[in-house]
Design an enzyme around this catalytic site. Structure first.
Site, mmCIF file in Angstrom:
data_model
loop_
_atom_site.group_PDB
_atom_site.id
_atom_site.type_symbol
_atom_site.label_atom_id
_atom_site.label_comp_id
_atom_site.label_asym_id
_atom_site.label_seq_id
_atom_site.Cartn_x
_atom_site.Cartn_y
_atom_site.Cartn_z
ATOM 1 N N ASN A 6 0.895 -1.137 0.000
ATOM 2 C CA ASN A 6 0.000 0.000 0.000
ATOM 3 C C ASN A 6 0.944 1.199 0.000
ATOM 4 O O ASN A 6 1.688 1.391 0.959
ATOM 5 C CB ASN A 6 -0.874 -0.009 1.257
ATOM 6 N N ALA A 8 0.684 4.164 0.660
ATOM 7 C CA ALA A 8 0.503 5.087 1.783
ATOM 8 C C ALA A 8 1.155 4.572 3.074
ATOM 9 O O ALA A 8 1.248 5.309 4.051
ATOM 10 C CB ALA A 8 -0.984 5.336 2.031
ATOM 11 N N CYS A 9 1.602 3.338 3.067
ATOM 12 C CA CYS A 9 2.146 2.688 4.266
ATOM 13 C C CYS A 9 3.651 2.940 4.388
ATOM 14 O O CYS A 9 4.417 2.645 3.473
ATOM 15 C CB CYS A 9 1.860 1.193 4.188
ATOM 16 N N SER A 10 4.076 3.465 5.536
ATOM 17 C CA SER A 10 5.503 3.751 5.745
ATOM 18 C C SER A 10 6.343 2.479 5.760
ATOM 19 O O SER A 10 7.479 2.475 5.288
ATOM 20 C CB SER A 10 5.706 4.544 7.031
ATOM 21 N N ARG A 13 6.931 1.569 2.132
ATOM 22 C CA ARG A 13 7.916 2.459 1.509
ATOM 23 C C ARG A 13 9.315 2.123 1.998
ATOM 24 O O ARG A 13 10.283 2.122 1.220
ATOM 25 C CB ARG A 13 7.571 3.916 1.791
#
Length: 119
Positions: A6, A8-10, A13
């Site tokens: 996802n 948006a997920c740190s 990333r």
């Protein structure tokens, strides 16, 4: 190697950054857009050696709406859990890396990402 993320997920990333840093070859699957089928979820669970409740994000709003915390965690309920993950992919723990050796890991730490790269 494939990584379910996802964006948006740190943690996702961070895993991607480490894979890039190490020069790993991988394919990205944005699983909220390219939702896994129940069969794909079963396959990944087999590779992980886990049950669907083990990779369910029970604190998500939809999990609370569905009441998954109260669902039985047994073989008879397994398909119900898998169906919920396929219908609400936001419930799937992330990131998940499928390794070259046929296994998979939930890669929430740098150590887990490195483990997947070494397989």
């Amino acid at each position: 190697m494939e990584i379910w993320i996802n964006p948006a997920c740190s943690k996702c990333r961070s895993a991607l950054h480490l894979l890039d840093e190490e020069g790993a070859s991988y394919t990205v699957r944005r699983y909220l857009e390219e939702v896994p089928t129940p069969d794909e979820i079963r396959e990944v669970l087999g590779r992980l050696g886990l049950e669907p409740w083990d990779i369910t994000r029970t604190q998500e709003a939809v999990a609370k709406e569905l009441g998954v915390k109260d669902w039985p965690r047994d073989e008879a309920s397994r398909d119900r859990w898998i169906a919920a993950l396929a219908e609400h992919p936001k419930l799937i723990q992330r990131p998940i890396i499928t390794a070259e050796d046929g296994t998979a890991v939930v890669a929430r730490t740098d150590e887990a990402v490195r483990d997947a790269m070494g397989r």
